[in-house]
Design a protein around this motif. Structure first.
Motif, PDB file in Angstrom:
ATOM      1  N   GLU A  44      20.905 -12.664  18.908  1.00 20.67           N
ATOM      2  CA  GLU A  44      21.799 -13.560  18.180  1.00 20.67           C
ATOM      3  C   GLU A  44      22.504 -12.871  17.046  1.00 20.67           C
ATOM      4  O   GLU A  44      21.989 -11.956  16.421  1.00 20.67           O
ATOM      5  CB  GLU A  44      20.971 -14.719  17.622  1.00 20.67           C
ATOM      6  CG  GLU A  44      20.563 -15.688  18.674  1.00 20.67           C
ATOM      7  CD  GLU A  44      21.081 -17.075  18.404  1.00 20.67           C
ATOM      8  OE1 GLU A  44      21.237 -17.413  17.219  1.00 20.67           O
ATOM      9  OE2 GLU A  44      21.334 -17.796  19.370  1.00 20.67           O
ATOM     10  N   ALA A  45      23.693 -13.408  16.747  1.00 24.07           N
ATOM     11  CA  ALA A  45      24.538 -12.741  15.766  1.00 24.07           C
ATOM     12  C   ALA A  45      24.068 -12.934  14.336  1.00 24.07           C
ATOM     13  O   ALA A  45      24.254 -12.067  13.492  1.00 24.07           O
ATOM     14  CB  ALA A  45      25.959 -13.271  15.896  1.00 24.07           C
ATOM     15  N   THR A  70      30.440 -10.775  17.366  1.00 26.42           N
ATOM     16  CA  THR A  70      30.113 -12.132  17.787  1.00 26.42           C
ATOM     17  C   THR A  70      30.818 -12.417  19.103  1.00 26.42           C
ATOM     18  O   THR A  70      32.026 -12.212  19.226  1.00 26.42           O
ATOM     19  CB  THR A  70      30.539 -13.186  16.760  1.00 26.42           C
ATOM     20  OG1 THR A  70      31.897 -12.956  16.415  1.00 26.42           O
ATOM     21  CG2 THR A  70      29.683 -13.144  15.517  1.00 26.42           C
ATOM     22  N   GLN A 108      26.267 -19.854  23.542  1.00 27.85           N
ATOM     23  CA  GLN A 108      25.367 -19.149  22.654  1.00 27.85           C
ATOM     24  C   GLN A 108      26.197 -18.086  21.938  1.00 27.85           C
ATOM     25  O   GLN A 108      27.076 -17.463  22.539  1.00 27.85           O
ATOM     26  CB  GLN A 108      24.254 -18.495  23.470  1.00 27.85           C
ATOM     27  CG  GLN A 108      23.063 -18.116  22.656  1.00 27.85           C
ATOM     28  CD  GLN A 108      21.993 -17.445  23.481  1.00 27.85           C
ATOM     29  OE1 GLN A 108      22.192 -17.112  24.643  1.00 27.85           O
ATOM     30  NE2 GLN A 108      20.851 -17.231  22.866  1.00 27.85           N
ATOM     31  N   VAL A 109      25.923 -17.903  20.657  1.00 25.79           N
ATOM     32  CA  VAL A 109      26.665 -16.889  19.913  1.00 25.79           C
ATOM     33  C   VAL A 109      25.802 -15.646  19.849  1.00 25.79           C
ATOM     34  O   VAL A 109      24.728 -15.661  19.263  1.00 25.79           O
ATOM     35  CB  VAL A 109      26.988 -17.378  18.482  1.00 25.79           C
ATOM     36  CG1 VAL A 109      27.836 -16.333  17.763  1.00 25.79           C
ATOM     37  CG2 VAL A 109      27.709 -18.700  18.518  1.00 25.79           C
ATOM     38  N   LEU A 146      30.783 -15.089  22.658  1.00 25.48           N
ATOM     39  CA  LEU A 146      30.272 -16.361  23.161  1.00 25.48           C
ATOM     40  C   LEU A 146      29.778 -16.225  24.595  1.00 25.48           C
ATOM     41  O   LEU A 146      30.457 -15.652  25.441  1.00 25.48           O
ATOM     42  CB  LEU A 146      31.374 -17.429  23.096  1.00 25.48           C
ATOM     43  CG  LEU A 146      31.823 -17.817  21.687  1.00 25.48           C
ATOM     44  CD1 LEU A 146      32.873 -18.898  21.768  1.00 25.48           C
ATOM     45  CD2 LEU A 146      30.638 -18.299  20.864  1.00 25.48           C
TER      46      LEU A 146
END
Lengths: 380, 636
Positions: A49-50, A85, A96-97, A87
């Motif tokens: 995740e970012a 980032t 989901q980022v 998607l």
């Protein structure tokens, strides 16, 4: 060295455990990985995740660089990086980022593709392509992207007497060339009409970067894989490739055996005992890394109340109980508030790398970030 | 003519027989054709219960030679009344009785009225069994719990226990029960208990400690002995749904997710009830002669709508569901009723309870950690294995206790568990309340209410619910067909849940083999059954995923809906019940509800299960959770 003597025994074969084993193995140490199963790989595809860790966290850059390199060598590269980032569509029709994700998940960012076909398989009820497409269209409208999703359906013959599942198809993809042909034949006409295809995770556990690129080439469209509910095919694919790479580096894998206990003597952990059939197996270790997930603190006994910034388990006074055991991965987070769950994979990569490096004699010290609440954390 | 008139005004109007279930009423079943107005006028009953016949006579002449004319007349009367309503062309629905509250009592009243040929509509603000009915042990009392302090209540239980086992065998698991003589308890009470049982006719046998432990190995080593009793487990959802479904099959109407907003009178007499459909937002009115407040914990609020004060004390009880059965029988502690002294085996799980804490109202209930620890500690005195057992879910419900004006501030357990039937005719003629009571005596409560309603409507019809099975028995043939299509345990569970409806499910699977897929693996629910409860042909269609759970037990197992709730959502979407966004919102609500009951569990495997669910939907899917949904793509 005797056959059951190791420089490092890693307990737990999730991302943190395998990264730790990889680091130590690459630095020339004799490593064993003991686990009950594939760990967190069953659960998800390994997307990072970012918004999880601060870019300035000590050791983060090096850890991620190692991770990229190792994954690439294993044939399952990750795309993206710190600060990116991107998607990634999910089977619930949300995005989901991610800052990093395996290559099979990368090609459906709505900023980049415009006409995307979501491919469902008739009879495979674990995903619903129409549902996903409808929801993704709503989501991109809010993002002001031009991407448009539509649902299409293919038919794949299930094994007689069963109901089709992603994992079943993935296994057949690996084993049966006819099946691969059938899948390709079904996807080809769809690929003509769309820029990108989102397919459920059926592309086999052995499909690495090369095979994937070849398939995209043959189809003439970008492919993006959609992780289904656990067991996650993309996750298991990562595990499969990493395990092979680790074994080529000389790491010994003891998979399928839960850990029984840690044998400690005079302030050191000397061995790890595994619950193998008939009689327990004893693995001697100079260093032990525990990466067994958030619910496994009982392994360390009642005196442990948390860990320090060097990832060593400590007692109520803050002193490490043993000096050669490290804790890595989501085990560091413990069974705390279920809402604070993001960033598990990033944490696993960082702490797996750091603990593996320590085990391999690393001189530098990379203190854990404050945000983890290190030093005297209480876990249920 | 006079003679014919007497026939119509005859003393009895026998309700239609059950042998042939009534078809759903529509105007095509009416072949005789007096004008609608004439029919209504002719059916007007004056206070003495005689039928004023004017335009009715042509009908009489045709009908009076047929053998079942009484039965047909009352059926036709009901049919005609409905036709009159429908053909009126007006906006407002009409009925004779509106029942507010869809717990066991409300559903029982709906069914009883159906048996008596009285038209009724049930309005329930949530799903059926939303209140105390759906939040209790599911214990079909033998009466042993009340036999010392409240012999009358115990006697009611003894009778109703037998009746419910006869009329609803598909809802009752006749496990039997034990009242255990635990070492710390008072032997004088055991003697008292034993004598009291004999006085009320409660069948019981005294067992030695060894005999008791032979039956239930999980009992403590130091028990002194035990008494047997005919306690049983009743599936509260199936019981409520069966009553309502049987009533709907007879032509009654049952509306879930409809909240009553107003109860209106004219000239001191009840005229109509206004309600809102909570899902569509639509507001409707229904004209009625009688309204019954069977709203349990909400009875006070509903009564207020009619300008009536009905004091209800809300007494919270918390219950714990353990992941597997620790006993085959209901296990009670033989002492004065207190906390955590009942363990009920409920299908694949068991339920431990309960506590008794006064709360301000039936909503916003929470559970404190001390309460849970207290319950487990006390429960472990009865069954020590509870200390180590996996808690699957924690829930609480509210006992709606009627506080008669004379009662002082006594505790929850001291107020009688008897019920009160209140006729508010001074304030609003036609408005009744039924409060208090317990699940085991729901049928008796319904009987009392319906007796009063029949009297008010001047209809002579006796109660027959004690003799009438709620559901036709299953068909062996359908089970055999099911066993060929489904694994044995799946077929058995489907048979038990569906009964006579199994044939329908089996036919569906024969036509579409993909419907044999097991969607909920914990509770063995097939896709066919899922589509059935979500479909329009179902007598009480599921309007939410939670409703699906109550009808099939989907989501009741260890995964608590994580995987099967998702599949149920997709099925509802596929069937066109929800758009994608509506389905997603519904799934979020379902997850919240499922998560809530697990969030109070602080140790054990279920914590991991909950973590998995949050991690999957909150993080991996970025779908629902504290930080989920955010797609902010600003680069860091």
């Amino acid at each position: 060295m005797r056959s059951n003597q190791f420089d490092l025994v890693v307990v737990g074969a999730g991302i943190a455990g395998l990264v730790a084993a990889a680091v130590a193995a690459q630095r020339g140490r004799r490593v064993a990985v003991a686990s009950s199963g594939p760990g967190s790989f069953v659960f998800g595809a390994g997307t990072v995740e970012a918004r999880s860790l601060d870019a300035a966290t000590p050791g983060l850059d090096e850890a991620f660089a190692f991770f990229h390199q190792f994954s690439g060598e294993a044939g399952v590269p990750f795309l993206g990086g710190c600060g990116v980032t991107h998607l990634i569509p999910t089977m619930l029709g949300s995005f989901q980022v991610a800052s990093m994700a395996p290559f099979t998940l990368w090609n459906a960012d709505p900023h980049e593709a415009t006409d995307v076909a979501v491919v469902g398989v008739r009879g495979m009820t674990s995903i619903n392509a129409k549902f996903i497409a409808e929801r993704l269209n709503t989501a991109v409208a809010a993002l002001s992207c031009r991407a448009q999703y539509r649902a299409v359906e293919i038919e794949l013959p299930p094994t007689v007497g069963t109901f089709p599942s992603a994992l079943q198809f993935a296994n057949r993809y690996d084993q049966d060339a006819t099946f691969r042909e059938q899948l390709r034949a079904q996807l080809t006409p769809l690929a003509h009409q769309a820029e990108a295809l989102i397919v459920p995770g059926v592309l086999g556990l052995q499909c690495g970067r090369t095979e994937f690129a070849q398939l995209e080439c043959e189809l003439g469209a970008q492919l993006c894989e959609l992780p289904t509910l656990p067991p996650s095919v993309p996750g298991l694919r990562l595990y499969h490739h990493w395990e092979a790479r680790l074994q080529r580096l000389g790491v010994e894998m003891y998979t399928g055996f839960p850990i029984a206990r840690l044998e400690c003597d005079s302030g050191r952990c000397v061995a790890v005992w595994l619950e193998t059939p008939a009689r327990p197996l004893r693995l001697e270790a100079a260093t032990v890394i525990l990466a067994t997930g958030p619910f496994s603190w009982l392994l360390l006994g009642n005196e442990v109340v948390g860990y320090n910034r060097q990832m060593q388990p400590v007692d109520a006074q803050g002193a490490p109980l043993v000096d050669n055991v490290y804790v890595a991965g989501t085990m560091l987070r413990g069974a705390g508030d279920v809402r604070g769950l993001q960033g598990g994979n990033a944490l696993a990569i960082l702490t797996g790398y750091v603990s593996g490096a320590y085990a391999a004699g690393e001189a530098r010290f990379w203190p854990l970030p404050e945000s983890l609440g290190a030093a005297g954390v209480q876990y249920a | 003519m006079l003679f014919a008139l007497c026939r119509v005004t005859g003393r009895r109007m026998r309700p239609p027989s059950l042998a042939t279930p009534l078809p759903n009423h529509d105007s095509s079943t009416i072949t005789i054709g007096p004008r609608a107005d004439d029919v209504r006028a002719s059916l007007q009953l004056d206070r003495r219960g005689s039928l004023l016949c004017t335009a009715f006579i042509p009908f009489l002449v045709q009908q009076n030679r047929r053998p079942e004319r009484d039965a047909r007349k009352s059926r036709a009367a009901s049919c005609m009344k409905k036709t009159a309503e429908l053909s009126q062309g007006g906006e407002m629905e009409k009925t004779q009785v509106v029942i507010i509250g869809g717990g066991a009592t409300g559903a029982g009243i709906l069914w009883d009225l159906a048996r008596r040929g009285i038209d009724a509509v049930l309005l329930e603000q949530g799903d059926l069994a939303n209140g105390a009915t759906g939040r209790c042990h599911g214990l079909l009392h033998s009466g042993g719990r009340y036999v010392v302090k409240d012999a009358a209540a115990a006697q009611e239980c003894v009778a109703e226990n037998r009746i419910l086992k006869r009329i609803a065998p598909h809802c009752v698991h006749d496990t039997g029960g034990l009242f255990v003589e635990c070492a710390p308890d008072d032997p004088a009470f055991w003697e008292q208990w034993w004598q009291a049982c004999h006085k009320v006719g409660l069948e019981t046998e005294r067992l030695t400690a060894n005999e008791a432990r032979d039956l239930e190995p999980n009992l403590p080593d130091d028990i002194v002995g035990a008494f047997t009793c005919p306690d049983a487990h009743v599936d509260v959802f199936q019981l409520t749904l069966s009553n309502a479904a049987a009533a709907v099959a007879k032509g009654q109407r049952c509306k879930t997710y409809c909240q009553v907003e107003a109860i209106e009178a004219e000239g001191g007499r009840l005229r109509r009830v206004r309600y809102r459909d909570m899902q569509s937002g639509e507001v409707s009115e229904i004209a009625c002669e009688v309204a019954i407040n069977a709203a349990g914990g909400w009875a006070e609020q509903v009564a207020k709508l009619a300008g009536v004060h009905v004091p209800v004390r809300c007494d919270k009880g918390t219950l714990l569901i353990m992941n597997h059965r620790l006993s085959t029988r209901v296990v009670n502690r033989c002492r004065k009723p207190g906390d955590a002294d009942i363990l009920v085996p409920a299908g694949p799980v068991c339920i431990l309870g309960t506590s008794s804490i006064t709360v301000p109202g039936p909503e916003g209930l929470t559970v404190e950690q001390e309460e849970i620890d207290h319950l487990i500690k006390l429960g472990a005195e009865l069954v020590p294995a509870l200390q180590e057992a996996r808690v699957l879910r924690i829930f609480c419900g509210v006992r709606p206790l009627y506080v008669p004006p004379a009662a002082t501030g006594s505790g929850g357990r001291e107020i009688s568990r008897g019920f009160a039937l209140l006729d508010h005719q001074e304030t609003m003629a036609g408005f009744l309340s039924i409060v208090g009571g317990k699940l085991t005596t729901y049928r008796l409560m319904a009987q009392a209410v319906c007796d009063l309603v029949a009297q008010k409507l001047a209809i002579q019809a006796e109660c027959t619910t004690a003799q009438t099975p709620l559901r036709a028995p299953h068909e062996a043939q359908a089970l055999r067909r099911a066993q060929q299509l489904l694994p044995q345990p799946v077929a058995e569970k489907a048979d038990r849940r569906l009964g006579p409806r199994l044939a329908q499910i089996v036919s569906a699977i024969e036509q579409r083999p993909e419907l044999a897929e097991v969607v909920c693996e914990c509770e063995l629910v097939t896709r066919a059954e899922l589509e059935y409860v979500l479909g329009a042909e179902s007598p009480l269609p599921a309007r939410t995923i939670g409703d699906v759970g109550r009808r099939t037990r989907l989501g009741f197992g260890p995964c608590q809906g994580t995987f099967c709730g998702y599949k149920a959502m997709l099925t509802g979407y596929e069937m066109g019940r929800w758009t994608a966004e509506a389905a997603a919102s519904e799934f979020e609500r379902y997850l919240d509800e499922r998560w809530k009951g697990q969030s109070w569990i602080h140790s054990g495997k279920q914590v991991e299960q909950l973590y998995l669910s949050h991690d999957l939907f909150g993080v991996s899917m970025n779908f629902h959770g504290a930080a989920a949904g955010d797609v902010d793509t600003e680069s860091r």
